[in-house]
Scaffold this motif. Structure first.
Motif, mmCIF file in Angstrom:
data_model
loop_
_atom_site.group_PDB
_atom_site.id
_atom_site.type_symbol
_atom_site.label_atom_id
_atom_site.label_comp_id
_atom_site.label_asym_id
_atom_site.label_seq_id
_atom_site.Cartn_x
_atom_site.Cartn_y
_atom_site.Cartn_z
ATOM 1 N N THR A 161 -56.683 -126.742 1.386
ATOM 2 C CA THR A 161 -56.795 -127.429 3.033
ATOM 3 C C THR A 161 -57.785 -128.699 2.724
ATOM 4 N N ILE A 162 -58.468 -128.866 1.081
ATOM 5 C CA ILE A 162 -58.463 -130.239 1.064
ATOM 6 C C ILE A 162 -57.319 -130.977 -0.067
ATOM 7 N N GLY A 163 -56.674 -130.493 -0.384
ATOM 8 C CA GLY A 163 -55.651 -131.286 -0.834
ATOM 9 C C GLY A 163 -55.812 -131.733 -2.619
ATOM 10 N N ALA A 164 -56.189 -130.408 -3.103
ATOM 11 C CA ALA A 164 -56.500 -130.722 -3.668
ATOM 12 C C ALA A 164 -55.131 -129.208 -4.932
ATOM 13 N N GLU A 165 -55.484 -129.323 -6.337
ATOM 14 C CA GLU A 165 -54.911 -129.139 -7.305
ATOM 15 C C GLU A 165 -56.457 -127.604 -7.838
ATOM 16 N N ARG A 166 -55.864 -126.505 -7.857
ATOM 17 C CA ARG A 166 -56.854 -125.672 -8.731
ATOM 18 C C ARG A 166 -56.349 -125.322 -9.525
ATOM 19 N N SER A 167 -57.747 -126.047 -10.513
ATOM 20 C CA SER A 167 -57.381 -126.580 -12.257
ATOM 21 C C SER A 167 -58.259 -124.573 -12.611
ATOM 22 N N LYS A 168 -58.170 -124.169 -14.147
ATOM 23 C CA LYS A 168 -58.765 -123.293 -14.669
ATOM 24 C C LYS A 168 -60.493 -124.076 -15.045
ATOM 25 N N THR A 169 -60.206 -125.264 -15.050
ATOM 26 C CA THR A 169 -62.429 -125.760 -15.126
ATOM 27 C C THR A 169 -63.175 -125.501 -13.904
ATOM 28 N N GLY A 170 -62.109 -125.701 -12.373
ATOM 29 C CA GLY A 170 -62.862 -125.575 -10.952
ATOM 30 C C GLY A 170 -63.900 -126.332 -10.708
ATOM 31 N N GLU A 171 -63.697 -127.780 -11.614
ATOM 32 C CA GLU A 171 -64.433 -129.038 -10.585
ATOM 33 C C GLU A 171 -64.170 -129.160 -9.070
ATOM 34 N N GLU A 172 -63.367 -129.046 -8.731
ATOM 35 C CA GLU A 172 -63.373 -129.086 -6.753
ATOM 36 C C GLU A 172 -63.080 -128.205 -6.774
ATOM 37 N N LEU A 173 -64.119 -126.625 -6.912
ATOM 38 C CA LEU A 173 -64.752 -125.667 -6.305
ATOM 39 C C LEU A 173 -65.813 -125.653 -6.351
ATOM 40 N N PHE A 174 -66.546 -126.672 -6.854
ATOM 41 C CA PHE A 174 -68.289 -126.356 -7.574
ATOM 42 C C PHE A 174 -68.807 -126.490 -6.036
ATOM 43 N N VAL A 175 -68.882 -128.118 -5.537
ATOM 44 C CA VAL A 175 -69.174 -127.675 -4.375
ATOM 45 C C VAL A 175 -69.034 -126.214 -3.230
ATOM 46 N N ALA A 176 -67.976 -126.725 -3.254
ATOM 47 C CA ALA A 176 -67.316 -124.757 -1.995
ATOM 48 C C ALA A 176 -67.884 -123.426 -2.538
ATOM 49 N N ARG A 177 -67.891 -123.396 -3.830
ATOM 50 C CA ARG A 177 -69.114 -122.137 -4.263
ATOM 51 C C ARG A 177 -70.406 -122.434 -4.089
ATOM 52 N N SER A 178 -71.543 -123.250 -4.642
ATOM 53 C CA SER A 178 -71.971 -123.613 -4.178
ATOM 54 C C SER A 178 -72.793 -123.352 -2.960
ATOM 55 N N LYS A 179 -72.096 -123.476 -2.219
ATOM 56 C CA LYS A 179 -71.992 -123.675 -0.586
ATOM 57 C C LYS A 179 -72.272 -122.307 -0.590
ATOM 58 N N ILE A 180 -70.847 -121.968 -0.474
ATOM 59 C CA ILE A 180 -71.426 -119.940 -0.331
ATOM 60 C C ILE A 180 -72.484 -119.641 -1.300
ATOM 61 N N VAL A 181 -72.966 -119.527 -2.427
ATOM 62 C CA VAL A 181 -74.064 -118.983 -2.774
ATOM 63 C C VAL A 181 -75.458 -118.885 -1.968
ATOM 64 N N LEU A 182 -75.373 -120.012 -1.622
ATOM 65 C CA LEU A 182 -76.813 -120.508 -0.895
ATOM 66 C C LEU A 182 -77.011 -119.768 -0.261
#
Length: 291
Positions: A161-182
């Motif tokens: 949905t954001i037009g990114a590729e899933r990577s094993k390092t996960g930089e593209e997921l950091f903001v989303a993960r943080s928002k869900i945890v908060l």
């Protein structure tokens, strides 16, 4: 005692053998999947298979969830009605994008509970956040119903949905993960991290799980029994951590008995965050059977 949800293992609802044998691998939770893993022509038969499993199989200490189809599909509402009547008490709602999705499910569950003579609120909800819109609405989703026990992250659909590729390092997921945890922490419910899809990369799984724990997640979805041991190892306190936590709690209790307003341990002040971490460690240890 708060339930452990270190692992939530997906089990396709079209696989009878796995449905029977899943508890052998001792995940904290089993998620019978009626959504992505099931073709359109198998949806009805898979639902019936889960209903029979709920009625006839004892899952012991494993908490059972079903990932139903979204309520906007032809199958979603029927999934919920049939399976709650069969004994389901935890619904994992996919593609949750706003509080309206949770409220719609809440209203449906209330109607079902009344018709079945169940206590209102006995069926719980875990909202699966899998899109950019869902991430932006995470706080509203987490607080939309008193039935909420957690929110989970689905990275595969999110990156699409954001037009990114899933990577094993996960930089593209950091903001989303943080928002869900908060959002989960503010609501007092669990945050469950996304699956790690490469079942042969055990080192990668451990790295990602350790990162998820550091971010504040309570557990992780898994897709294969081989992943359970690693995820449990990361999310379970070590003996050293447990001993330290017990010392903190003992120091607090001793200070309270003596009427002391200031607590110290090993020459360091023990403040509220230290106490909270110690109490969480002890809860996890008890849930895991360490103490």
């Amino acid at each position: 005692m708060k339930k452990l949800r270190r692992t939530m293992m997906f089990v396709p609802a079209s696989n009878p053998n796995m449905m029977v044998n899943a508890p052998i691998f001792k995940p904290d939770c089993i998620i019978f999947d009626l959504e992505d893993a099931i073709s359109l022509r198998e949806k009805d038969s898979a639902r019936d298979l889960i209903a029979e499993a709920l009625k006839s199989i004892k899952y012991d200490d494993c908490e059972i969830f079903v990932r139903t189809n979204p309520l906007y599909t032809l199958f979603g509402e029927e999934d919920v009605r049939v399976l709650v009547e069969a004994g389901l008490r935890n619904v994992r709602l996919p593609m949750t994008e706003s509080e309206k999705d949770i409220i719609q499910l809440d209203v449906l569950l209330t109607d079902i509970e009344k018709k079945l003579g169940l206590e209102e609120g006995v069926v719980k909800i875990l909202g699966a956040i899998e899109t950019a819109k869902g991430v932006l609405n995470a706080e509203k989703i987490a607080t939309a119903s008193s039935r909420m026990v957690g929110i989970s992250f689905g990275a595969e659909d999110f990156t699409r949905t954001i037009g990114a590729e899933r990577s094993k390092t996960g930089e593209e997921l950091f903001v989303a993960r943080s928002k869900i945890v908060l959002a989960a922490a503010a609501a007092g419910i669990d945050a469950i991290d996304t699956v790690f899809s490469d079942i042969d990369d055990e080192e990668g799984l451990r790295r990602e799980t350790e990162m998820a724990k550091k971010l504040g997640f309570d557990g992780k979805s898994v897709i294969h029994p081989r992943q359970i041991e690693i995820v449990h190892d990361v999310f379970t306190p070590s003996r050293k951590d447990v001993d330290k936590a017990l010392r903190v709690i003992n120091a607090i209790e001793e200070a309270e008995r003596k009427g002391l307003g200031v607590i110290s341990l090993d020459g360091k002040m023990v403040d509220a965050p230290v106490v909270a971490r110690a109490e969480k460690t002890v809860r996890l240890a008890k849930g895991a059977g360490i103490i």
